[in-house]
Design a protein around this motif. Structure first.
Motif, PDB file in Angstrom:
ATOM      1  N   ALA A   7      -0.829  74.282  26.451  1.00 47.87           N
ATOM      2  CA  ALA A   7       0.474  73.623  26.327  1.00 47.87           C
ATOM      3  C   ALA A   7       1.332  73.877  27.563  1.00 47.87           C
ATOM      4  CB  ALA A   7       1.191  74.091  25.066  1.00 47.87           C
ATOM      5  N   TYR A   8       1.309  75.098  28.092  1.00 45.20           N
ATOM      6  CA  TYR A   8       2.058  75.388  29.320  1.00 45.20           C
ATOM      7  C   TYR A   8       1.492  74.619  30.504  1.00 45.20           C
ATOM      8  CZ  TYR A   8       5.128  79.113  27.645  1.00 45.20           C
ATOM      9  OH  TYR A   8       6.112  79.821  27.015  1.00 45.20           O
ATOM     10  N   ALA A   9       0.186  74.504  30.574  1.00 44.86           N
ATOM     11  CA  ALA A   9      -0.438  73.758  31.669  1.00 44.86           C
ATOM     12  C   ALA A   9      -0.046  72.281  31.598  1.00 44.86           C
ATOM     13  CB  ALA A   9      -1.951  73.917  31.627  1.00 44.86           C
ATOM     14  N   VAL A  10      -0.046  71.730  30.394  1.00 47.89           N
ATOM     15  CA  VAL A  10       0.342  70.332  30.240  1.00 47.89           C
ATOM     16  C   VAL A  10       1.827  70.164  30.530  1.00 47.89           C
ATOM     17  CG1 VAL A  10       0.455  68.369  28.637  1.00 47.89           C
ATOM     18  CG2 VAL A  10      -1.560  69.844  28.669  1.00 47.89           C
ATOM     19  N   LEU A  11       2.639  71.138  30.163  1.00 49.49           N
ATOM     20  CA  LEU A  11       4.060  71.097  30.500  1.00 49.49           C
ATOM     21  C   LEU A  11       4.248  71.086  32.020  1.00 49.49           C
ATOM     22  CD1 LEU A  11       7.048  71.157  29.713  1.00 49.49           C
ATOM     23  CD2 LEU A  11       6.866  73.618  29.485  1.00 49.49           C
ATOM     24  N   ALA A  12       3.481  71.902  32.716  1.00 48.18           N
ATOM     25  CA  ALA A  12       3.538  71.898  34.189  1.00 48.18           C
ATOM     26  C   ALA A  12       3.119  70.529  34.722  1.00 48.18           C
ATOM     27  CB  ALA A  12       2.654  72.999  34.753  1.00 48.18           C
ATOM     28  N   LEU A  13       2.113  69.925  34.095  1.00 50.16           N
ATOM     29  CA  LEU A  13       1.678  68.593  34.506  1.00 50.16           C
ATOM     30  C   LEU A  13       2.798  67.574  34.321  1.00 50.16           C
ATOM     31  CD1 LEU A  13      -0.564  66.583  35.378  1.00 50.16           C
ATOM     32  CD2 LEU A  13      -1.147  66.395  32.944  1.00 50.16           C
ATOM     33  N   THR A  14       3.561  67.675  33.229  1.00 49.34           N
ATOM     34  CA  THR A  14       4.661  66.728  33.016  1.00 49.34           C
ATOM     35  C   THR A  14       5.716  66.855  34.119  1.00 49.34           C
ATOM     36  OG1 THR A  14       6.015  68.137  31.561  1.00 49.34           O
ATOM     37  CG2 THR A  14       4.346  66.740  30.506  1.00 49.34           C
ATOM     38  N   ILE A  15       5.930  68.075  34.575  1.00 45.49           N
ATOM     39  CA  ILE A  15       6.890  68.288  35.669  1.00 45.49           C
ATOM     40  C   ILE A  15       6.383  67.626  36.942  1.00 45.49           C
ATOM     41  CG2 ILE A  15       7.946  70.053  37.134  1.00 45.49           C
ATOM     42  CD1 ILE A  15       7.918  71.875  34.564  1.00 45.49           C
ATOM     43  N   VAL A  16       5.113  67.843  37.249  1.00 47.74           N
ATOM     44  CA  VAL A  16       4.513  67.244  38.453  1.00 47.74           C
ATOM     45  C   VAL A  16       4.543  65.716  38.355  1.00 47.74           C
ATOM     46  CG1 VAL A  16       2.349  66.982  39.735  1.00 47.74           C
ATOM     47  CG2 VAL A  16       3.095  69.245  38.983  1.00 47.74           C
ATOM     48  N   LEU A  17       4.210  65.172  37.186  1.00 52.14           N
ATOM     49  CA  LEU A  17       4.215  63.719  37.013  1.00 52.14           C
ATOM     50  C   LEU A  17       5.620  63.144  37.142  1.00 52.14           C
ATOM     51  CD1 LEU A  17       1.653  63.419  34.087  1.00 52.14           C
ATOM     52  CD2 LEU A  17       1.383  62.481  36.404  1.00 52.14           C
ATOM     53  N   ASP A  18       6.618  63.848  36.635  1.00 49.75           N
ATOM     54  CA  ASP A  18       7.999  63.394  36.761  1.00 49.75           C
ATOM     55  C   ASP A  18       8.407  63.331  38.228  1.00 49.75           C
ATOM     56  OD1 ASP A  18      10.535  62.526  35.998  1.00 49.75           O
ATOM     57  OD2 ASP A  18      11.269  64.559  35.636  1.00 49.75           O
ATOM     58  N   VAL A  19       8.084  64.382  38.966  1.00 51.79           N
ATOM     59  CA  VAL A  19       8.414  64.416  40.397  1.00 51.79           C
ATOM     60  C   VAL A  19       7.667  63.297  41.129  1.00 51.79           C
ATOM     61  CG1 VAL A  19       8.254  65.772  42.517  1.00 51.79           C
ATOM     62  CG2 VAL A  19       8.967  66.882  40.387  1.00 51.79           C
ATOM     63  N   ALA A  20       6.379  63.169  40.848  1.00 55.32           N
ATOM     64  CA  ALA A  20       5.575  62.133  41.513  1.00 55.32           C
ATOM     65  C   ALA A  20       6.121  60.739  41.206  1.00 55.32           C
ATOM     66  CB  ALA A  20       4.117  62.239  41.072  1.00 55.32           C
ATOM     67  N   GLY A  21       6.483  60.502  39.953  1.00 60.77           N
ATOM     68  CA  GLY A  21       7.032  59.200  39.583  1.00 60.77           C
ATOM     69  C   GLY A  21       8.320  58.890  40.317  1.00 60.77           C
TER      70      GLY A  21
END
Length: 121
Positions: free
Chosen positions: A6-20
């Motif tokens: 869950a923490y790894a996926v949360l980190a992914l959401t942060i990266v995806l938000d920045v990338a978007g």
């Protein structure tokens, strides 16, 4: 207890938000013009970077729903605010934006707030 996935996926959401956000900004910079609204939206719709940003947000939505199913809202949302820090850094490093000392201070405060929230029970 929140699991590592869950923490790894949360980190992914942060990266995806920045990338978007970076894709949106770069796409708009490249398709900018002073024409009317119709022409603007046609150019936006035809810009691959805009679609890359939309794709990042679509994946982000799925990942965020996964996170919310496993992490308390009062923990997930403050940690997701780290995307603001990532966006400030990306703006500086990738877009050459100038960040004032006040903006850096705000970014540091957001990071500190996320750290405090993540270490409290």
């Amino acid at each position: 207890m929140v699991n590592t996935v869950a923490y790894a996926v949360l980190a992914l959401t942060i990266v995806l938000d920045v990338a978007g956000q970076v894709c949106f900004k770069l796409g708009l910079n490249r398709s900018a013009g002073s024409a009317g609204p119709r022409s603007f939206w046609r150019r936006v719709a035809g810009t691959p970077l805009i679609w890359a940003g939309v794709a990042a947000y679509a994946i982000d939505l799925g990942a965020w729903l996964f996170v919310l199913s496993r992490v308390p809202l009062s923990l997930a949302v403050p940690l997701a605010s780290l995307s603001y820090c990532g966006i400030a850094l990306a703006g500086r490093l990738l877009l050459g934006e100038r960040l004032s000392p006040r903006r850096w201070a705000g970014t540091v405060l957001i990071a500190l707030g996320a750290a405090i929230v993540s270490t409290t029970a």
